[in-house]
Design a protein around this motif. Structure first.
Motif, PDB file in Angstrom:
ATOM      1  N   ILE A   1       0.842  -1.203   0.000  1.00 47.54           N
ATOM      2  CA  ILE A   1       0.000   0.000   0.000  1.00 47.54           C
ATOM      3  C   ILE A   1       0.875   1.250   0.000  1.00 47.54           C
ATOM      4  CG2 ILE A   1      -1.650   1.341   1.382  1.00 47.54           C
ATOM      5  CD1 ILE A   1      -2.714  -1.509   2.333  1.00 47.54           C
TER       6      ILE A   1
ATOM      7  N   HIS B   1      -3.332   0.510  -4.906  1.00 48.22           N
ATOM      8  CA  HIS B   1      -4.667   0.834  -4.419  1.00 48.22           C
ATOM      9  C   HIS B   1      -5.672  -0.286  -4.661  1.00 48.22           C
ATOM     10  CE1 HIS B   1      -3.616   5.381  -4.829  1.00 48.22           C
ATOM     11  NE2 HIS B   1      -3.047   4.814  -3.798  1.00 48.22           N
TER      12      HIS B   1
ATOM     13  N   THR C   1      -7.369  -3.463  -3.998  1.00 48.54           N
ATOM     14  CA  THR C   1      -7.454  -4.316  -2.811  1.00 48.54           C
ATOM     15  C   THR C   1      -7.216  -5.787  -3.144  1.00 48.54           C
ATOM     16  OG1 THR C   1      -9.872  -4.482  -2.980  1.00 48.54           O
ATOM     17  CG2 THR C   1      -8.979  -2.736  -1.555  1.00 48.54           C
TER      18      THR C   1
ATOM     19  N   ASN D   1     -10.931  -0.690  -4.816  1.00 46.76           N
ATOM     20  CA  ASN D   1      -9.968   0.401  -4.909  1.00 46.76           C
ATOM     21  C   ASN D   1      -9.981   1.230  -3.632  1.00 46.76           C
ATOM     22  OD1 ASN D   1      -8.375   2.604  -5.586  1.00 46.76           O
ATOM     23  ND2 ASN D   1      -9.140   2.670  -7.685  1.00 46.76           N
ATOM     24  N   LEU D   2      -8.805   1.377  -3.020  1.00 50.78           N
ATOM     25  CA  LEU D   2      -8.680   2.212  -1.835  1.00 50.78           C
ATOM     26  C   LEU D   2      -8.752   3.689  -2.166  1.00 50.78           C
ATOM     27  CD1 LEU D   2      -5.789   0.462   0.119  1.00 50.78           C
ATOM     28  CD2 LEU D   2      -8.208   0.474   0.688  1.00 50.78           C
TER      29      LEU D   2
ATOM     30  N   PRO E   1      -6.727   7.227  -3.838  1.00 46.15           N
ATOM     31  CA  PRO E   1      -5.461   7.876  -3.475  1.00 46.15           C
ATOM     32  C   PRO E   1      -5.474   8.462  -2.061  1.00 46.15           C
ATOM     33  CG  PRO E   1      -6.654   9.209  -5.057  1.00 46.15           C
ATOM     34  CD  PRO E   1      -7.413   7.918  -4.916  1.00 46.15           C
TER      35      PRO E   1
ATOM     36  N   HIS F   1      -6.763   7.434   1.141  1.00 46.77           N
ATOM     37  CA  HIS F   1      -7.395   6.338   1.877  1.00 46.77           C
ATOM     38  C   HIS F   1      -8.164   6.836   3.097  1.00 46.77           C
ATOM     39  CE1 HIS F   1      -4.466   4.103  -0.413  1.00 46.77           C
ATOM     40  NE2 HIS F   1      -3.461   4.460   0.341  1.00 46.77           N
TER      41      HIS F   1
END
Length: 126
Positions: free
Chosen positions: A48, A53, A55, A91-92, A94, A96
């Motif tokens: 990470i 990004h 998951t 998708n985390l 940009p 988070h």
């Protein structure tokens, strides 16, 4: 600095294993094997921090390290909201939000769960 009511870091032994009553149920070889759980969480953290990004990619990296230890059976790797435990999508993003990286494994008849927490204020609780 943590504010009152915020979660704190997990208490860990010198090899990174989270302190738990479950550890007394393990044989010596099983106890040594479970150190891989924390190592796998740190691999996820590293992936990470390097900018990943997706998951699915992050969880795969964690699972790959768990798979190197034959005494461990991976039950689940999850990236979820720390308040609701609802899984975060693929998708985390940009920026988070807070999230937990969670690993659940079985070793013998014992199930262990460990996690690390990302705080959107810019730090990890490991």
């Amino acid at each position: 600095m943590l504010q009152p009511g915020e979660p704190s870091a997990i208490v860990r032994e010198s090899d990174g294993v989270a302190v738990s009553n479950q550890l007394r149920l393990l044989s010596q070889s099983e106890r040594q094997a479970v150190a891989v759980i924390y190592q796998a969480l740190l691999v996820g953290k590293s992936v990470i921090e390097k900018g990943e990004h997706n998951t699915l990619v992050i969880k795969k990296e964690v699972a790959n390290l768990i798979a190197t230890e034959p005494l461990l059976k991976l039950d689940d790797v999850a990236i979820c909201d720390p308040n609701t435990l609802e899984e975060i999508g693929e998708n985390l993003g940009p920026n988070h939000p807070d999230f937990l990286l969670v690993v659940s494994v079985s070793v013998g008849l014992t199930r262990l769960v460990d996690n690390i927490l990302w705080k959107s204020s810019g730090f990890w609780l490991t």
